[in-house]
Write a protein that holds these residues in place. Structure first.
Motif, short mmCIF file in Angstrom:
data_model
loop_
_atom_site.label_atom_id
_atom_site.label_comp_id
_atom_site.label_asym_id
_atom_site.label_seq_id
_atom_site.Cartn_x
_atom_site.Cartn_y
_atom_site.Cartn_z
N ASP A 1 0.82 -1.21 0.00
CA ASP A 1 0.00 0.00 0.00
C ASP A 1 0.85 1.26 0.00
OD1 ASP A 1 -2.27 -1.54 0.04
OD2 ASP A 1 -2.74 -1.16 2.15
N ARG A 2 1.95 1.27 0.76
CA ARG A 2 2.81 2.45 0.83
C ARG A 2 3.55 2.66 -0.49
NH1 ARG A 2 0.28 5.14 2.54
NH2 ARG A 2 1.87 6.71 2.52
N LEU A 3 3.94 1.58 -1.16
CA LEU A 3 4.57 1.70 -2.47
C LEU A 3 3.57 2.29 -3.47
CD1 LEU A 3 6.87 1.23 -4.50
CD2 LEU A 3 6.01 -1.13 -4.76
N ASP A 4 2.35 1.75 -3.47
CA ASP A 4 1.32 2.28 -4.38
C ASP A 4 1.05 3.76 -4.09
OD1 ASP A 4 1.14 -0.29 -5.37
OD2 ASP A 4 -0.72 -0.78 -4.31
N ALA A 5 1.00 4.11 -2.81
CA ALA A 5 0.78 5.51 -2.43
C ALA A 5 1.91 6.39 -2.97
CB ALA A 5 0.66 5.65 -0.91
N TRP A 6 3.15 5.91 -2.88
CA TRP A 6 4.27 6.71 -3.38
C TRP A 6 4.12 6.95 -4.89
CZ3 TRP A 6 7.88 7.06 -7.05
CH2 TRP A 6 8.80 8.10 -6.90
N TYR A 7 3.81 5.91 -5.63
CA TYR A 7 3.66 6.07 -7.08
C TYR A 7 2.62 7.13 -7.42
CZ TYR A 7 6.31 1.72 -8.03
OH TYR A 7 7.28 0.76 -8.12
N VAL A 8 1.50 7.13 -6.72
CA VAL A 8 0.43 8.10 -7.00
C VAL A 8 0.80 9.49 -6.48
CG1 VAL A 8 -1.98 8.69 -6.53
CG2 VAL A 8 -1.36 6.33 -7.10
N GLU A 9 1.27 9.58 -5.22
CA GLU A 9 1.62 10.89 -4.64
C GLU A 9 2.74 11.58 -5.40
OE1 GLU A 9 2.38 10.45 -0.42
OE2 GLU A 9 0.66 9.11 -0.25
N SER A 10 3.65 10.81 -5.97
CA SER A 10 4.79 11.38 -6.70
C SER A 10 4.37 11.95 -8.05
CB SER A 10 5.85 10.31 -6.94
OG SER A 10 5.39 9.35 -7.89
N GLY A 11 3.18 11.54 -8.53
CA GLY A 11 2.74 11.98 -9.85
C GLY A 11 3.25 11.10 -10.97
N VAL A 12 3.98 10.04 -10.65
CA VAL A 12 4.46 9.12 -11.69
C VAL A 12 3.27 8.50 -12.42
CG1 VAL A 12 5.65 6.91 -12.05
CG2 VAL A 12 6.68 8.65 -10.60
N VAL A 13 2.21 8.18 -11.65
CA VAL A 13 0.97 7.64 -12.22
C VAL A 13 -0.21 8.27 -11.48
CG1 VAL A 13 2.01 5.44 -12.89
CG2 VAL A 13 0.90 5.64 -10.68
N ASP A 14 -1.38 8.16 -12.08
CA ASP A 14 -2.60 8.61 -11.42
C ASP A 14 -3.25 7.48 -10.63
OD1 ASP A 14 -2.77 11.38 -12.39
OD2 ASP A 14 -2.87 10.38 -14.35
N THR A 15 -3.06 6.26 -11.11
CA THR A 15 -3.57 5.09 -10.42
C THR A 15 -2.67 3.91 -10.77
OG1 THR A 15 -5.53 3.73 -10.01
CG2 THR A 15 -5.21 4.48 -12.26
N VAL A 16 -2.55 3.00 -9.80
CA VAL A 16 -1.72 1.82 -10.01
C VAL A 16 -2.48 0.62 -9.48
CG1 VAL A 16 -0.46 2.14 -7.83
CG2 VAL A 16 0.62 0.85 -9.68
N SER A 17 -2.41 -0.49 -10.22
CA SER A 17 -3.04 -1.71 -9.72
C SER A 17 -2.29 -2.15 -8.47
CB SER A 17 -3.07 -2.78 -10.80
OG SER A 17 -1.77 -3.06 -11.28
N PRO A 18 -2.95 -2.83 -7.55
CA PRO A 18 -2.34 -3.14 -6.25
C PRO A 18 -1.03 -3.91 -6.37
CG PRO A 18 -4.69 -3.57 -6.18
CD PRO A 18 -4.35 -3.29 -7.61
N SER A 19 -0.03 -3.41 -5.65
CA SER A 19 1.26 -4.08 -5.57
C SER A 19 1.17 -5.27 -4.63
CB SER A 19 2.33 -3.11 -5.05
OG SER A 19 2.58 -2.10 -5.97
N ARG A 20 2.14 -6.17 -4.79
CA ARG A 20 2.29 -7.31 -3.89
C ARG A 20 3.63 -7.17 -3.16
NH1 ARG A 20 2.02 -9.35 -8.83
NH2 ARG A 20 3.93 -10.51 -8.46
N ALA A 21 3.88 -8.04 -2.22
CA ALA A 21 5.14 -8.00 -1.46
C ALA A 21 6.34 -8.09 -2.40
CB ALA A 21 5.16 -9.11 -0.42
N ALA A 22 6.24 -8.92 -3.43
CA ALA A 22 7.35 -9.06 -4.38
C ALA A 22 7.62 -7.75 -5.12
CB ALA A 22 7.05 -10.18 -5.37
N ASP A 23 6.58 -6.97 -5.38
CA ASP A 23 6.76 -5.66 -6.04
C ASP A 23 7.53 -4.71 -5.14
OD1 ASP A 23 5.26 -6.33 -8.42
OD2 ASP A 23 3.43 -6.08 -7.23
N VAL A 24 7.24 -4.77 -3.83
CA VAL A 24 7.96 -3.92 -2.87
C VAL A 24 9.44 -4.33 -2.83
CG1 VAL A 24 8.16 -3.20 -0.46
CG2 VAL A 24 5.89 -3.52 -1.48
N GLU A 25 9.69 -5.63 -2.79
CA GLU A 25 11.09 -6.12 -2.78
C GLU A 25 11.83 -5.64 -4.03
OE1 GLU A 25 11.05 -10.38 -2.29
OE2 GLU A 25 9.76 -10.22 -0.51
N GLN A 26 11.21 -5.75 -5.18
CA GLN A 26 11.83 -5.30 -6.43
C GLN A 26 12.05 -3.78 -6.42
OE1 GLN A 26 13.18 -6.89 -8.90
NE2 GLN A 26 13.45 -5.23 -10.35
N ALA A 27 11.07 -3.05 -5.93
CA ALA A 27 11.20 -1.59 -5.87
C ALA A 27 12.37 -1.18 -4.97
CB ALA A 27 9.90 -0.96 -5.38
#
Length: 187
Positions: free
Chosen positions: A35-61
């Protein structure tokens, strides 16, 4: 969604690298959950919406974030890039990025976590391979490890942001001067 990420650095890749704060002391991690990774993507303006991340997405990020920070630090100090960091960023930057679409209400960017991360990696490539390299500076607050683009007049900015670090450092210096100026108490 709580807006608790900070964006002082002048480029999404620099702000992304700063999601691990106080690297030399407290090491405060902000990407603690999908959730915090998704929030960063949206708050940063990189995207307007992002499909939900998983734990593996956080590890990769986090892997990409650390690679970006390594490359930023090397570039700022005029050192050679770490080959693994370079490979990590370039590998992700090669993937399809988030693609903006035109809608009836304007521009809208919807992405997967992989596309959002690819977009951040491409920002890293652009900033580290572009004309702003001489303007990269680390914050003057010894506890802060944010690197920002100094576009101030005369390139004289000292802090990643006055609200975050500048006021803290100036207030601490004022208190130290005031304490030093007080005469010794008479017992």
């Amino acid at each position: 969604m709580d807006l608790d990420h900070a964006f002082f650095c002048g480029n999404p890749a620099l702000d992304f690298a700063a999601t691990l704060r106080a690297r030399r002391t407290l090491r405060f991690e902000t990407l603690v959950s999908p959730d915090r990774l998704d929030a960063w993507y949206v708050e940063s303006g990189v995207v307007d919406t992002v499909s939900p991340s998983r734990a593996a997405d956080v590890e990769q990020a986090i892997v990409v974030r650390e690679a970006v920070y390594s490359l930023i630090t090397a570039r700022r100090l005029g050192e050679a890039y770490d080959k693994e960091a370079l490979a990590a960023v370039n590998s992700v930057a090669r993937k399809p990025p988030a693609t903006p679409q035109l809608t009836a209400t304007g521009r809208w960017t919807s992405a997967t976590p992989e596309e959002a991360l690819a977009t951040v990696a491409r920002h890293a490539v652009e900033v580290l391979g572009g004309p702003d390299v001489p303007l990269l500076k680390e914050c003057g607050n010894p506890e802060c490890t944010r690197v920002y683009i100094d576009r101030s007049r005369g390139v004289r900015r000292q802090w990643c942001g006055m609200e975050s670090c500048g006021n803290k450092v100036k207030a601490a210096a004022y208190r130290a001067r005031k304490k030093q100026a007080q005469p010794a108490a008479v017992h």
